[in-house]
Structure formats: structure tokens, C-alpha cells
Design a protein around this motif. Structure first.
Motif, PDB file in Angstrom:
ATOM      1  N   THR A 200       0.861  -1.185   0.000  1.00 43.82           N
ATOM      2  CA  THR A 200       0.000   0.000   0.000  1.00 43.82           C
ATOM      3  C   THR A 200       0.895   1.232   0.000  1.00 43.82           C
TER       4      THR A 200
ATOM      5  N   GLN B  87      -8.107   4.191   6.760  1.00 48.12           N
ATOM      6  CA  GLN B  87      -8.809   3.968   5.499  1.00 48.12           C
ATOM      7  C   GLN B  87     -10.285   4.278   5.687  1.00 48.12           C
TER       8      GLN B  87
ATOM      9  N   ALA C 104      -4.551  10.099  -0.038  1.00 45.10           N
ATOM     10  CA  ALA C 104      -4.940   9.424  -1.287  1.00 45.10           C
ATOM     11  C   ALA C 104      -6.457   9.334  -1.316  1.00 45.10           C
TER      12      ALA C 104
ATOM     13  N   TRP D 165      -9.920   7.813  -3.949  1.00 45.27           N
ATOM     14  CA  TRP D 165     -10.335   7.082  -5.133  1.00 45.27           C
ATOM     15  C   TRP D 165     -11.861   7.065  -5.210  1.00 45.27           C
TER      16      TRP D 165
ATOM     17  N   ARG E  48      -7.210   1.534  -6.762  1.00 46.83           N
ATOM     18  CA  ARG E  48      -6.188   1.205  -5.766  1.00 46.83           C
ATOM     19  C   ARG E  48      -5.811  -0.267  -5.940  1.00 46.83           C
TER      20      ARG E  48
END
Length: 354
Positions: A36, A80, A99, A101, A107
Motif C-alpha cells: 500500500t 482507510q 490518497a 479514489w 487502488r
């Protein structure tokens, strides 16, 4: 015995590539946290209730609304967040978005997990992987039986001596019998996670449901510090692992923790709270569960090498690579042999026609 050989070969020729796919993706997922690649992924974890409550408030004040947040833990130093529209984000422990998405395929580590677990097909794919695991168990058992006849020719090689079908078959048998113990562990744990009923009374248990709540019209406080502090007091030494927001009316806010004796990375300890008042209305403590709950809790950490340290990670990686080789090379050797036999019959037919 001839029938067993035919079943082993033909079923392997059809399902070998699927097992190879599961083996390869599983070997990679053992190292999921290390793969990751986001800023702050290697930060040390700060399990501070006030800091977690602050980050949670940041998530709740944004858009779209969150579905759940998995807190930073051993191996991955970022939070997350999954939002209700299916998008997601990684946040540093200070609350900075590192980050984001809009779909999981953006990812690699999330896409890889979905591919291994559900074949990108949702619940249907999960059922298929469970059946594939049962087929894999059939291969392991029958493979050991068939190997016994040729045991005196045993010679372990990392790769076939040649890429001819005969050499591949010998490599397949010898590698299969060596990898059999690890394959049994990975396949059995995987199958029982998908089909727990196959474990009988050993795994089937009466599950307690989260308490229902009456959600009022008033908006509750966004400061979850009292909830985190109350959970920490209820379960001293437990790690905060996940916060799940209600998905439908009448369901509580669920704070998930991991106590020191639990093997599962995200734990099976729950604190349930009213989503408006944040008052604790229920708990689920795995230390009071039975043997079935204790055994079932260990399936995932064993399967995914989340317990056992580096040695078990390497062992499960080796199991996945072995399954990938056994499945892919078996398919190649079988269909190459079939093609060669078909070509030989055609040449023979042409010779007779002359």
C-alpha cells in the motif's frame, strides 16, 4: 485408480487456472500492507482516543458521508475511509487526506483483494472461490494418493526439468506433495470462511445481533471523544480498529476494537452506541464467547498470515506460489498433450487417406 487419475487430470485442466489465480493473488495479499504505497503508511500508530475522535470529526464533516473508517494499525500507519457512495480515501493520523479514489479498481491493493475474495463478482464470486477451494482440497488429497505410486522417483525441483508434459507431471507430483500441508491449511481456512456450515458444530454458533435504537430527529454531537474514552475504559488495553456508521434506520453506531488475545487484525470486540446521543447501548465481548467463536476468529488471520510473524508470512506466500505453479503448469501440460494427440490422429488419418 484409473478413474481417480482421469478425474484429477480433467478437473485440474478445467479449474487449474482459477486455483492458480487464487494462489498468486493470495501470495501477494500476504504483503498487502507493504504494497500500500501512500504517504505516512509507515508512521508509528498513535492509539489516542482524542486524536481518533478528531480525525473522525474531520471525516464526518466532509462529503460524501462516511460508511466506515478503519483506523491505522500494525503494518499500516494510515486510516482507510470508505464512503457511502463507494469511494474511499487514506488519511494520515493527523487527518490529512493522502490518497483518494472513486472506485476500488483505482487502488491496486483493494482491487487485488476483491479479485482474490470475490473474483470482482460480489457474492457470486465469493461462492465460486469457496467451491474452488473445495476442488483444491480434492486435488491435494487425490494428488498425494497418486504420488504414492511414484514416490521412489521423488525429486524436488523449483521448476520442471523441461517444459515437456512428462517432466511437468513429475514436477507437479513432487512439488504438490511437499506443498500439501501448507495447501491444506490455506484451502481449509479459506473454505470455512466462505462456507462456515461445513465446519458443523465446531464453527456454527448463535450470533448476537446489535441492539436496535430509536433514532430521533435531532442531530447528535460530532465529538466522539466521550465514546472513544468510554470504550477504552470498558476494554482496557484494546486497540481501536474500526468505526461503522449505521447503514439503515434502527441500527447503532458500531465501534470495533481488538483485545490483546484476539488474532483477527480488526478484532471481534464491539461497542454499540446510539448514533444521536452517542450513549453506549450494548457490547460484544469475544472473551465471553464459546469455542466455536474462538476457532472461527482464527481462520482469517491464519489464512491471510496476519498471525505468526514473518515465518508464517513466508509459509503462506510459498503456499500461494506453489498453488499458482501447480495449477497453471498442469493446465499447460494437459492441453498441450491433448493438442499433440489430436495432431497425431490427424496425421494418421491423412496417411490412411493416401
Amino acid at each position: 485408480m484409473h478413474l481417480l487419475v482421469l478425474l484429477h487430470r480433467w478437473i485440474g485442466a478445467i479449474g487449474g487456472l482459477l486455483l492458480a489465480l487464487l494462489g498468486l493473488t493470495g501470495a501477494l495479499l500476504v504483503w498487502r500492507d507493504a504494497l500500500t504505497f501512500v504517504p505516512h503508511a509507515e508512521d508509528s500508530v498513535r492509539d489516542d482516543p482524542a486524536l481518533l475522535a478528531k480525525v473522525t470529526s474531520i471525516v464526518m464533516s466532509g462529503h460524501p458521508p462516511p460508511d466506515r473508517i478503519t483506523f491505522a494499525g500494525h503494518g499500516l500507519g494510515v486510516h482507510q475511509v470508505v464512503f457511502k457512495d463507494g469511494s474511499g480515501a487514506y488519511l494520515s493520523q493527523a487527518g490529512e487526506t493522502v490518497a483518494r479514489w472513486s472506485a476500488s479498481w483505482q487502488r491496486p491493493e483493494l482491487w487485488l483483494f476483491d479479485l482474490h475474495h470475490r473474483l470482482l463478482l460480489g457474492d457470486t464470486g465469493e461462492a465460486i472461490t469457496g467451491v474452488a477451494g473445495l476442488v483444491g482440497l480434492f486435488f491435494v488429497v487425490t494428488g498425494v494418493v497418486l504420488w504414492w505410486r511414484t514416490r521412489r522417483r521423488f525429486r524436488l525441483r523449483p521448476w520442471p526439468a523441461t517444459m515437456k508434459p512428462g517432466a511437468i507431471v513429475h514436477h507437479h507430483r513432487d512439488m504438490g506433495v511437499v506443498a500439501a500441508p501448507l495447501l491444506l491449511v490455506s484451502l481449509v481456512t479459506g473454505v470455512l470462511m466462505v462456507f462456515p456450515a461445513l465446519g458443523g458444530s465446531l464453527l456454527v454458533e448463535a450470533r448476537s445481533r446489535p441492539p436496535r435504537v430509536e433514532i430521533g430527529a435531532a442531530q447528535g454531537s460530532r465529538d466522539l471523544t466521550p465514546l472513544f474514552e468510554a470504550a477504552a475504559a470498558a476494554f482496557p488495553g484494546a486497540e481501536f480498529r474500526r468505526l461503522q456508521w449505521p447503514r439503515k434506520a434502527g441500527t447503532p453506531l458500531a465501534l470495533r476494537l481488538r483485545q490483546p488475545f484476539e488474532w483477527t487484525p480488526n478484532g471481534r470486540t464491539f461497542v454499540y452506541a446510539d448514533p444521536v446521543t452517542l450513549k453506549i447501548i450494548g457490547r460484544a465481548d469475544p472473551s465471553t464467547g464459546g469455542a466455536a467463536a474462538s476457532i472461527r476468529e482464527k481462520l482469517y488471520p491464519i489464512h491471510a498470515a496476519k498471525a505468526g510473524g514473518l515465518a508464517w508470512k513466508l509459509a503462506m506466500s510459498a503456499s500461494g506460489v506453489a498453488l499458482a505453479l501447480l495449477g497453471s503448469l498442469a493446465v499447460y501440460a494437459f492441453w498441450r498433450t491433448q493438442w499433440a494427440m489430436r495432431q497425431a490422429r490427424r496425421r494418421k488419418a491423412k496417411a490412411k487417406a493416401r
